[in-house]
Design a protein around this motif. Structure first.
Motif, PDB file in Angstrom:
ATOM      1  N   GLN A 181     -34.912 -84.085 104.169  1.00 24.65           N
ATOM      2  CA  GLN A 181     -35.905 -83.256 103.468  1.00 24.65           C
ATOM      3  C   GLN A 181     -35.333 -81.866 103.185  1.00 24.65           C
ATOM      4  N   GLU A 182     -34.691 -81.286 104.207  1.00 23.83           N
ATOM      5  CA  GLU A 182     -34.101 -79.959 104.027  1.00 23.83           C
ATOM      6  C   GLU A 182     -32.985 -80.003 102.990  1.00 23.83           C
ATOM      7  N   THR A 183     -32.198 -81.085 102.995  1.00 25.14           N
ATOM      8  CA  THR A 183     -31.119 -81.239 102.016  1.00 25.14           C
ATOM      9  C   THR A 183     -31.662 -81.249 100.594  1.00 25.14           C
ATOM     10  N   LEU A 184     -32.726 -82.011 100.380  1.00 23.77           N
ATOM     11  CA  LEU A 184     -33.299 -82.104  99.037  1.00 23.77           C
ATOM     12  C   LEU A 184     -33.921 -80.783  98.598  1.00 23.77           C
ATOM     13  N   VAL A 185     -34.530 -80.073  99.537  1.00 26.19           N
ATOM     14  CA  VAL A 185     -35.101 -78.765  99.198  1.00 26.19           C
ATOM     15  C   VAL A 185     -33.996 -77.793  98.822  1.00 26.19           C
ATOM     16  N   ARG A 186     -32.911 -77.775  99.644  1.00 24.95           N
ATOM     17  CA  ARG A 186     -31.793 -76.879  99.322  1.00 24.95           C
ATOM     18  C   ARG A 186     -31.169 -77.252  97.982  1.00 24.95           C
ATOM     19  N   LEU A 201     -29.927 -75.612  92.270  1.00 24.89           N
ATOM     20  CA  LEU A 201     -29.526 -76.250  91.020  1.00 24.89           C
ATOM     21  C   LEU A 201     -28.808 -75.290  90.078  1.00 24.89           C
ATOM     22  N   ALA A 202     -29.215 -74.043  90.100  1.00 23.98           N
ATOM     23  CA  ALA A 202     -28.595 -73.075  89.184  1.00 23.98           C
ATOM     24  C   ALA A 202     -27.127 -72.869  89.521  1.00 23.98           C
ATOM     25  N   ASP A 203     -26.774 -73.037  90.821  1.00 19.39           N
ATOM     26  CA  ASP A 203     -25.378 -72.863  91.234  1.00 19.39           C
ATOM     27  C   ASP A 203     -24.577 -74.152  91.097  1.00 19.39           C
ATOM     28  N   PHE A 204     -25.267 -75.268  90.994  1.00 17.68           N
ATOM     29  CA  PHE A 204     -24.579 -76.562  90.912  1.00 17.68           C
ATOM     30  C   PHE A 204     -23.883 -76.724  89.569  1.00 17.68           C
ATOM     31  N   GLU A 205     -24.630 -76.675  88.510  1.00 18.54           N
ATOM     32  CA  GLU A 205     -24.124 -76.683  87.143  1.00 18.54           C
ATOM     33  C   GLU A 205     -23.178 -77.851  86.865  1.00 18.54           C
ATOM     34  N   GLY A 206     -23.363 -78.946  87.613  1.00 16.40           N
ATOM     35  CA  GLY A 206     -22.562 -80.128  87.315  1.00 16.40           C
ATOM     36  C   GLY A 206     -21.087 -79.995  87.604  1.00 16.40           C
ATOM     37  N   SER A 262     -21.642 -86.141  95.822  1.00 17.12           N
ATOM     38  CA  SER A 262     -20.767 -85.333  96.682  1.00 17.12           C
ATOM     39  C   SER A 262     -21.427 -84.018  97.057  1.00 17.12           C
ATOM     40  N   TRP A 263     -22.110 -83.435  96.095  1.00 17.27           N
ATOM     41  CA  TRP A 263     -22.786 -82.152  96.336  1.00 17.27           C
ATOM     42  C   TRP A 263     -23.890 -82.326  97.380  1.00 17.27           C
ATOM     43  N   LEU A 264     -24.650 -83.416  97.275  1.00 15.73           N
ATOM     44  CA  LEU A 264     -25.711 -83.664  98.249  1.00 15.73           C
ATOM     45  C   LEU A 264     -25.136 -83.895  99.646  1.00 15.73           C
ATOM     46  N   TYR A 265     -24.003 -84.588  99.725  1.00 15.29           N
ATOM     47  CA  TYR A 265     -23.378 -84.796 101.034  1.00 15.29           C
ATOM     48  C   TYR A 265     -22.883 -83.486 101.629  1.00 15.29           C
ATOM     49  N   ARG A 266     -22.389 -82.599 100.788  1.00 15.35           N
ATOM     50  CA  ARG A 266     -21.970 -81.282 101.292  1.00 15.35           C
ATOM     51  C   ARG A 266     -23.163 -80.545 101.892  1.00 15.35           C
ATOM     52  N   ILE A 267     -24.288 -80.560 101.178  1.00 15.31           N
ATOM     53  CA  ILE A 267     -25.487 -79.888 101.690  1.00 15.31           C
ATOM     54  C   ILE A 267     -25.955 -80.553 102.975  1.00 15.31           C
TER      55      ILE A 267
END
Length: 327
Positions: A42-47, A52-57, A63-68
């Motif tokens: 839950q915390e991962t999805l909230v973060r 999202l603005a910093d993710f920018e694909g 991979s990004w979700l696993y990092r979080i």
């Protein structure tokens, strides 16, 4: 940038939510608790939604979700004592007497169960599914808790999820050499703790054993029940520290302090990659209420070990999504 969210945090894009199950499995291996894993996801999805603005694909969403998720788990593990199973705490078995229930620890002290349906992927091929199932067995999860958190993450990502060393290094902001070194140390520690991955599919003949287990337990025919166990079978019952060794002592417990389990019913579930049963004990109003989740280890046509997670506060079954009552 293509957004992966749909407005409010409770309306996340399916592309985020489709990773929930595998993230839950990862966090469960890291934390040793399905409930902590749910919180971590839950915390991962909230973060992720907030970032999202910093993710920018710039990297793959997965991979990004696993990092979080890794950072969330590392935060949770900071300063925390490792979870364990009762047999990890004492080298000698206890006596099958009421007094053995005097030693009890809070739920946060113990490795906790997870249902297969919460963490196993639906689309994995049989070989991959066998490895993933083995990687959530209680013995492996308990052994993982011996590893420092970052080594734990390295081993899970490399050995279970089959990430490449450079991918893990990027996720952890480390180097390939450091990742390989951490993996080598983690393997040695895990082997010493009995955490070797060894996929073992359930033998078709074992289904008859499980049927006889249910029949003997529900009839409370302890002589028949004991005959299903190895002579040196073991059992433990978190949250109590006690554990038993030997079919005769397990039988003595069931006709002694455990005799209130008479007239229970068992419902088959699959938990921690093993056959398991949700036990419902008779209540005063004639129905049956949650009492314990039994996870079995089968070897050589008999039961080698029973882990009975007792639902003493009526929270375990509810949080696992199991029925709150059987009439």
């Amino acid at each position: 940038m293509t957004s992966v969210a749909l407005g409010p945090t409770d309306q996340l894009d399916p592309r985020l939510l489709e990773h929930r199950r595998e993230l839950t499995g990862y966090c469960y291996r890291m934390l040793g608790s399905a409930f902590d894993a749910d919180d971590a996801v839950q915390e991962t999805l909230v973060r992720a939604w907030r970032g999202l603005a910093d993710f920018e694909g710039r990297s793959a969403l997965r991979s990004w979700l696993y990092r979080i998720a890794t950072n969330v788990c590392l935060d949770q593990l900071s300063g925390r004592q490792r979870r364990a199973l009762p047999m990890d705490l004492s080298g000698s078995p206890w006596q099958p007497v009421e007094a053995s229930l005097a030693a009890r620890r809070p739920g946060t002290a113990w490795v906790e169960p997870v249902l297969d349906r919460q963490v196993l992927p639906e689309d994995a091929d049989p070989a991959e599914r066998a490895v993933i199932r083995e990687s959530i067995r209680l013995a492996f999860i308990a052994a993982l808790q011996h590893l420092p958190p970052r080594q734990r993450a390295v081993l899970i990502l490399r050995e279970v999820l089959r990430w490449k060393a450079d991918e893990v290094a990027q996720l952890l902001d480390s180097t390939v050499a450091s990742v390989n070194s951490a993996l080598q140390r983690a393997r040695a520690t895990l082997a010493a703790a009995g955490g070797v991955l060894d996929p073992r599919p359930l033998d078709p003949d074992d289904q008859d054993l499980l049927d006889r287990y249910v029949e003997a337990f529900e009839r409370y025919d302890i002589d028949a029940f004991v005959r299903l166990l190895h002579e040196d079978a073991t059992q433990h019952m978190p949250p109590f520290e006690m554990w038993l060794r030997g079919a005769s002592d397990i039988g003595a417990w069931m006709v002694g302090p455990g005799s209130a389990c008479r007239d229970s019913v068992l419902i088959r579930v699959d938990a921690n990659g093993s056959p398991a049963f949700a036990q419902y004990k008779p209540s005063q109003d004639g129905g049956r209420l949650p009492w314990a989740l039994h996870e079995l280890e089968v070897s050589g046509g008999r039961i080698a070990h029973i882990t009975s997670f007792l639902d003493l506060d009526n929270g375990l079954f509810r949080q696992l999504g199991l029925p709150a009552r059987v009439d």
